[in-house]
Design an enzyme around this catalytic site. Structure first.
Site, PDB file in Angstrom:
ATOM      1  N   CYS A  46      25.727  53.935  62.006  1.00 17.22           N
ATOM      2  CA  CYS A  46      25.014  52.629  62.101  1.00 17.22           C
ATOM      3  C   CYS A  46      23.525  53.255  61.910  1.00 17.22           C
ATOM      4  CB  CYS A  46      25.097  52.647  63.259  1.00 17.22           C
ATOM      5  SG  CYS A  46      23.506  51.669  64.072  1.00 17.22           S
TER       6      CYS A  46
ATOM      7  N   CYS B  96      22.412  48.749  55.698  1.00 13.79           N
ATOM      8  CA  CYS B  96      23.189  48.502  56.957  1.00 13.79           C
ATOM      9  C   CYS B  96      24.511  48.649  57.387  1.00 13.79           C
ATOM     10  CB  CYS B  96      22.878  46.828  57.580  1.00 13.79           C
ATOM     11  SG  CYS B  96      24.754  46.201  59.122  1.00 13.79           S
TER      12      CYS B  96
END
Ligand code: DGL
Length: 259
Positions: free
Chosen positions: A70, A181
């Protein structure tokens, strides 16, 4: 001994799929914190506390190597996780501004990321170090995280919305767009379809997998039988279908983890 992965949701599977392809004989545990997604809109206290809880869970399952799959967590809290869990090794992810600055021809780079990643210390430091003399714009796109989490089709309306989201990158004149992302690689074809052909799109999932490979060797992580367990804080039935689809496997039975 499994290799642990966590993300705010299913996005980190974009890293896991490269890793399993490269290293099929290890065992893996993946946690999708889908009940708390999106982390990109949360403050650092939340991201740190939740990252600690998920790390502790993975360590209790026997993981010694943890992939923080992440960008929002890696760029803000991975240094603190290394302090808090000195017995564990971590691999982080961050927007690929370094490869972008090596391939850009016009020196204009756009990074599609979350708001948390845009303010992340690690991201800011990497940008300063590797993009001297280049111009970088960071474009926040939290909607795209939700589209992947909720398995939304890219219909006509969403295509228009995606073009609107990408418009600042195009107007900026970027010739290189970084997927900052881990959810976004699942939309790479749709993103490319909204961009002029001359813009190169960068996904660093394979580079992260190679870093996992180096650490598996140096830490002498034991091989397993290629087993994958997936935990979710969200709905188990929904997650099982989505994980199977995103990992291109016929069946997955997700397990539950506390919210
Ligand atoms: N997939 C995550 C990232 O790479 C977070 C997305 C979110 O929850 O906002 O930043």
């Amino acid at each position: 001994m499994p290799i642990g992965f966590f993300d705010s949701g299913v996005g980190g599977l974009s890293i896991l799929r490269y890793t399993i392809t490269l290293l099929p004989s290890y065992d893996y545990i993946y946690i999708a914190d889908s009940a708390n997604c999106t982390w990109g809109e949360r403050d650092n206290n939340f991201i740190l506390n939740r990252s600690r809880q998920l790390t502790r869970f993975l360590a209790e399952c026997g993981a010694r190597l943890i992939v923080v799959a992440c960008n929002s967590a890696s760029t803000n809290v991975i240094d603190q996780l290394r302090v808090d869990f000195p017995e564990l090794s971590f691999v982080g992810v961050e927007p690929g501004v370094k490869p972008a600055s090596e391939i850009t021809k016009n020196g204009r780079i756009a990074v599609l990321a979350t708001r948390a990643t845009s303010r992340g210390n690690k991201y800011i430091r990497t940008k300063e170090k590797h993009t001297q003399g280049k111009s970088v714009i960071t474009v926040a796109a939290p909607e795209l995280v939700n589209w992947v989490e909720h398995d939304r089709e890219i219909n006509f309306c969403r295509k228009a919305k995606l073009s609107e989201i990408l418009d600042p990158a195009i107007s900026f004149g970027a010739d290189t767009l970084v997927l900052g992302c881990t959810h976004f690689p699942f939309l790479i074809e749709q993103i490319k379809a909204c961009l002029p052909d001359e813009i190169t799109v960068i996904d660093t999932g394979d580079a992260v997998a190679r870093q996992v490979e180096r650490l598996c060797k140096s830490l002498e992580i034991e091989h397993g039988s290629g087993k994958l367990r997936v935990f979710t804080s969200g709905d188990v039935g929904v997650a099982s279908k989505l994980v199977a689809k995103l990992m291109c496997i016929s069946h997955m039975e997700c397990e539950t983890i506390e919210k």
